[in-house]
Design an enzyme around this catalytic site. Structure first.
Site, PDB file in Angstrom:
ATOM      1  N   GLU A  38       0.828  -1.211   0.000  1.00  0.00           N
ATOM      2  CA  GLU A  38       0.000   0.000   0.000  1.00  0.00           C
ATOM      3  C   GLU A  38       0.861   1.260   0.000  1.00  0.00           C
ATOM      4  O   GLU A  38       0.564   2.226  -0.692  1.00  0.00           O
ATOM      5  CB  GLU A  38      -0.952   0.020   1.210  1.00  0.00           C
ATOM      6  CG  GLU A  38      -2.076  -1.005   1.134  1.00  0.00           C
ATOM      7  CD  GLU A  38      -3.004  -0.780  -0.058  1.00  0.00           C
ATOM      8  OE1 GLU A  38      -3.062   0.350  -0.569  1.00  0.00           O
ATOM      9  OE2 GLU A  38      -3.659  -1.742  -0.493  1.00  0.00           O
ATOM     10  N   TYR A 121      -6.848   5.765   4.884  1.00  0.00           N
ATOM     11  CA  TYR A 121      -6.918   4.880   3.722  1.00  0.00           C
ATOM     12  C   TYR A 121      -6.097   3.601   3.961  1.00  0.00           C
ATOM     13  O   TYR A 121      -6.602   2.483   3.782  1.00  0.00           O
ATOM     14  CB  TYR A 121      -6.414   5.607   2.452  1.00  0.00           C
ATOM     15  CG  TYR A 121      -6.088   4.621   1.370  1.00  0.00           C
ATOM     16  CD1 TYR A 121      -7.101   4.047   0.610  1.00  0.00           C
ATOM     17  CD2 TYR A 121      -4.765   4.173   1.164  1.00  0.00           C
ATOM     18  CE1 TYR A 121      -6.826   3.087  -0.334  1.00  0.00           C
ATOM     19  CE2 TYR A 121      -4.479   3.212   0.222  1.00  0.00           C
ATOM     20  CZ  TYR A 121      -5.509   2.669  -0.527  1.00  0.00           C
ATOM     21  OH  TYR A 121      -5.238   1.699  -1.441  1.00  0.00           O
ATOM     22  N   ASP A 139     -10.184   5.855  -2.054  1.00  0.00           N
ATOM     23  CA  ASP A 139      -9.056   6.404  -2.817  1.00  0.00           C
ATOM     24  C   ASP A 139      -9.601   6.982  -4.126  1.00  0.00           C
ATOM     25  O   ASP A 139     -10.823   7.032  -4.333  1.00  0.00           O
ATOM     26  CB  ASP A 139      -7.973   5.331  -3.071  1.00  0.00           C
ATOM     27  CG  ASP A 139      -8.378   4.344  -4.157  1.00  0.00           C
ATOM     28  OD1 ASP A 139      -9.583   4.263  -4.479  1.00  0.00           O
ATOM     29  OD2 ASP A 139      -7.492   3.655  -4.696  1.00  0.00           O
TER      30      ASP A 139
END
Ligand code: SF4
Length: 355
Positions: A38, A121, A139
């Site tokens: 990520e 996120y 996102d």
């Protein structure tokens, strides 16, 4: 036939199982590896990110290996991705796991948020994918899909748009597996509901996608209106008396508070040099000539555009009362004071001669 949000969620998941790309971080539930992927993917595209991910996993197979490594090695592996604070944060966060979490990767959204460099996120992505926690990610891909589906009028990334997108995502998630669902939304935005040329004709949602039905897909997500900057026109007059120049500190609640400047005459629009000269001559009954040294130059601030030009004039003792609030300083001492950029630029470019 109109389908509920949860029906759409199920369709989306089916689409994902059929179309998803095979990516290394999709083969694992290890929160450490999901976290690495990520953070890397926030910096680069999937294709390039894959090579970085593999290098990191090889060099640091687990969070303890990363925590015990030299930060310079982390930076070296990060080379080419830019924004190096993200690499430093990776190293710091690994040490937090080691010290604050006794070497065990945090296993829930709230604890994940405590790690350096992990925001809502990333915490939602890790907690949902690794632990199945009911969190939705928001996102760019998710915002695009949901904004188009519901023709959300609030500009993207505004608080209202984030709330609406999150609610729409939660409605679709229902009882579906959160990790797969989140990846499905992101993959759908990346491969199907794309920025340009979305594949609406073959979309399971087209018969109730509001932007598609309005024939306005490309108008969503709504963009923020470009900020209109306030324009200000600053006439600086370098007033000098006996070889010294009048400067004063800006004390009002305005830009450049605490910085110094020459006599400032602010206007709402550009006046001609002759108009300004005339107004000063009348105000002070001047016998000396006012001279323009530098014509308009622009300094752009976040909310304002400042136009500045500079004049010079010599005054006599009879006018000193008008300058009680000013400091008269010699040219040699002028640079000891702090000024806004426009004045600094002027001082760098122009040699002042006081006659
Ligand atoms: S119909 Fe088009 S705009 Fe609407 S969700 Fe599908 S791909 Fe996106």
């Amino acid at each position: 036939m109109y389908r509920s949000s949860q029906d759409l969620g199920r369709d989306l998941l089916e689409w994902y199982y059929e179309h998803k790309r095979s990516l290394p971080w999709r083969q694992t539930k290890d929160p450490y590896k999901i976290w690495l992927s990520e953070i890397i993917l926030q910096q680069t595209q999937v294709k390039q990110g894959q090579a970085y991910y593999e290098r990191f996993v090889k060099a640091f197979p687990d969070v303890l290996a990363l925590a015990n490594s030299d930060v310079n090695l982390v930076l070296k592996l990060w080379e080419g991705l830019g924004y190096y604070s993200r690499a430093r944060n990776l190293h710091k966060a690994a040490n937090q796991v080691l010290i604050d979490f006794e070497g065990v990767f945090p296993n829930n959204y709230n604890d994940l948020l405590k790690l350096k460099g992990v925001g809502p996120y990333t915490a939602a992505a890790i907690s949902s994918i690794a632990y199945g926690e009911k969190q939705v990610v928001v996102d760019g891909n998710v915002i695009r899909y949901m904004s188009r589906l519901h023709a959300i009028e609030a500009p993207k990334n505004s608080t209202r748009s984030n709330i609406l997108v999150k609610k729409a995502a939660l409605d679709q998630l229902g009882a579906l597996p959160p990790g797969d669902f989140n990846q499905a939304m992101m993959e759908f935005g990346a491969l199907h509901c794309k920025v340009h040329n979305p594949l609406c004709m073959e979309c399971f949602a087209s018969n109730q996608c509001e932007s598609y039905l309005l024939n306005k897909v490309q108008d969503f997500p709504r963009k923020k209106k470009a900020l209109i900057k306030r324009e200000r026109f600053f006439n600086y007059v370098i007033v000098h008396f006996h070889g010294k120049i009048a400067i004063a500190q800006r004390t009002k609640k305005d830009i450049w508070q605490g910085l110094n400047e020459f006599l400032l005459l602010e206007e709402n629009a550009k006046s001609s040099v002759a108009e300004l000269e005339m107004s000063l001559i009348q105000k002070w009954n001047l016998s000396e000539k006012i001279k323009l040294i530098q014509d308009w130059e622009i300094q752009t601030l976040s909310h304002q555009k400042i136009y500045s030009r500079f004049f010079i004039v010599k005054i006599n003792a009879s006018l000193l009362d008008d300058f009680k609030m000013y400091n008269f300083v010699s040219i040699k001492d002028l640079r000891k004071y702090a000024y806004p950029k426009s004045i600094l630029r002027f001082l760098e470019k122009n040699k002042l001669h006081l006659k």
